[in-house]
Design a protein around this motif. Structure first.
Motif, mmCIF file in Angstrom:
data_model
loop_
_atom_site.group_PDB
_atom_site.id
_atom_site.type_symbol
_atom_site.label_atom_id
_atom_site.label_comp_id
_atom_site.label_asym_id
_atom_site.label_seq_id
_atom_site.Cartn_x
_atom_site.Cartn_y
_atom_site.Cartn_z
ATOM 1 N N ASN A 198 1.561 6.987 -6.466
ATOM 2 C CA ASN A 198 0.507 7.989 -6.634
ATOM 3 C C ASN A 198 1.038 9.406 -6.476
ATOM 4 N N GLY B 4 -7.164 -2.947 0.139
ATOM 5 C CA GLY B 4 -6.532 -2.230 -0.963
ATOM 6 C C GLY B 4 -7.097 -2.552 -2.329
ATOM 7 N N LEU C 181 -12.733 5.390 3.686
ATOM 8 C CA LEU C 181 -11.367 5.333 3.167
ATOM 9 C C LEU C 181 -10.396 4.913 4.263
ATOM 10 N N ARG C 182 -9.226 4.494 3.837
ATOM 11 C CA ARG C 182 -8.139 4.250 4.780
ATOM 12 C C ARG C 182 -7.415 5.576 5.012
ATOM 13 N N ARG D 242 0.835 -1.203 0.000
ATOM 14 C CA ARG D 242 0.000 0.000 0.000
ATOM 15 C C ARG D 242 0.872 1.256 0.000
ATOM 16 N N GLN E 290 2.298 1.800 -3.418
ATOM 17 C CA GLN E 290 1.302 2.405 -4.299
ATOM 18 C C GLN E 290 1.133 3.887 -3.983
ATOM 19 N N ASN E 291 1.176 4.250 -2.699
ATOM 20 C CA ASN E 291 1.086 5.653 -2.325
ATOM 21 C C ASN E 291 2.238 6.464 -2.902
ATOM 22 N N ASP F 22 -4.402 6.026 5.678
ATOM 23 C CA ASP F 22 -3.013 5.989 5.216
ATOM 24 C C ASP F 22 -2.917 5.965 3.690
ATOM 25 N N THR F 23 -3.998 6.346 3.016
ATOM 26 C CA THR F 23 -4.019 6.359 1.555
ATOM 27 C C THR F 23 -3.725 7.760 1.028
ATOM 28 N N TYR F 24 -2.837 7.846 0.033
ATOM 29 C CA TYR F 24 -2.597 9.130 -0.639
ATOM 30 C C TYR F 24 -3.625 9.270 -1.753
ATOM 31 N N ASP G 280 -10.178 1.930 -3.828
ATOM 32 C CA ASP G 280 -9.644 3.173 -3.274
ATOM 33 C C ASP G 280 -10.545 3.723 -2.175
#
Length: 316
Positions: free
Chosen positions: A82, A141, A276-277, A75, A78-79, A279-281, A144
């Motif tokens: 991104n 994951g 959402l999480r 994850r 992926q961030n 910790d997601t960008y 999104d």
């Protein structure tokens, strides 16, 4: 240790320990996945998966820790991608949304059409499932964010951004006896008939379940539980039972052979959330999609709700 090996192990876990299905999902071969996982296990000096012959049957205790960290690592990777993409190619990429059938069928089409016009180079994917399933998709994951229409409080790893409230309604054929009631419809009236409603209607926390509990009525007979509102309406038309569904899903033109009965006084309003999480960008176009869906959710407001510390309440 390679990221590919971590991805292979996670995919096997996500496909209920079925290596063949994981290989199909990753467009690779089953022997290739098995080999890479074996190499990873040899390097770590532990068994991630417990096997019986050639079959993977469970996850070992240290394997659970490895998979949890692997998910976090992938994850974060992926961030990082991104972040780079946001500055080098801000109007292209991918966006996967998990949601229920009602939202996908009755709410999202107009928003999706607008989004696609704005971002033609973004690959948009919409996955349908139950409230629990879509929350799990975000947690793992696979998506999104989720558009959730029922309580997902048990998923404490997710942040919920409130969007709007909606209500349930009753639907019956035009000749149904309930339409002859000379008093406001009650839960007792409904309990006298088989019901056709959502699979999650009588889960703990559901406004439908709470309404029957408050009336001190045991769970009534449910003739059909459906995930799909269109299926629900089809069986109500066939006379299988009284339908309880989201009011937003009733179309007077397409559902002309059904009668809608307002039930605002029977069921508490339900809320729709973006989940959402933290910790997601989020890419810029993700903020824009959320804002199209819920105009009050500006980028500033999303960031404030998504990244603010959770305050623990230790009061007794």
């Amino acid at each position: 240790m390679k990221l590919q090996q971590l991805r292979y192990a996670l995919e096997v876990y996500r496909h209920n320990l079925n290596v063949s299905e994981a290989a199909d999902a990753l467009f690779t071969s089953q022997p290739g996945i098995s080999k890479q996982i074996r190499l990873l296990e040899e390097e770590l000096g532990i068994q991630i998966f417990i096997r019986s012959g050639k079959r993977v049957v469970s996850v070992s205790q240290p394997g659970k820790a490895v998979l949890e960290l692997s998910e976090r690592i992938l994850r974060d990777v992926q961030n990082i991608k991104n972040i780079g993409s946001e500055f080098t190619d801000h109007d292209s990429g991918s966006l996967t949304i998990a949601t229920t059938h009602t939202q996908a069928r009755y709410v999202l089409p107009r928003i999706v059409a607008d989004f696609v016009k704005r971002y033609p180079k973004v690959e948009l994917s919409i996955k349908q499932g139950s409230p629990t399933a879509i929350a799990q998709m975000v947690g793992s994951g696979e998506a999104d964010f989720a558009i959730a229409t029922e309580s997902i409080d048990e998923h404490i790893e997710l942040r919920k951004l409130p969007c709007y409230e909606w209500t349930h309604a009753i639907v019956v054929p035009h000749d149904h006896p309930l339409l002859d009631c000379r008093h406001p419809l009650s839960i007792n009236d409904l309990s006298g008939y088989p019901l056709v409603t959502y699979e999650f209607a009588f889960n703990n926390g559901s406004s439908i379940a709470r309404a029957f509990q408050k009336a001190r009525i045991e769970q009534p007979k449910v003739a059909l539980s459906a995930a799909d509102t269109d299926v629900l309406k089809t069986y109500v038309k066939l006379g299988l039972g009284v339908g309880i569904m989201a009011k937003m899903a009733f179309d007077p033109k397409n559902d002309a052979d059904l009668q809608l009965v307002d039930a605002d006084h029977l069921f508490e309003p339900s809320s729709t959330y973006i989940a959402l999480r933290p910790d997601t960008y989020l890419r810029g176009y993700t903020y824009d999609f959320i804002n199209l869906f819920a105009p009050q959710l500006t980028r500033e407001r999303i960031d404030k709700m998504l990244y603010m510390p959770i305050e623990e309440d230790f009061s007794i």
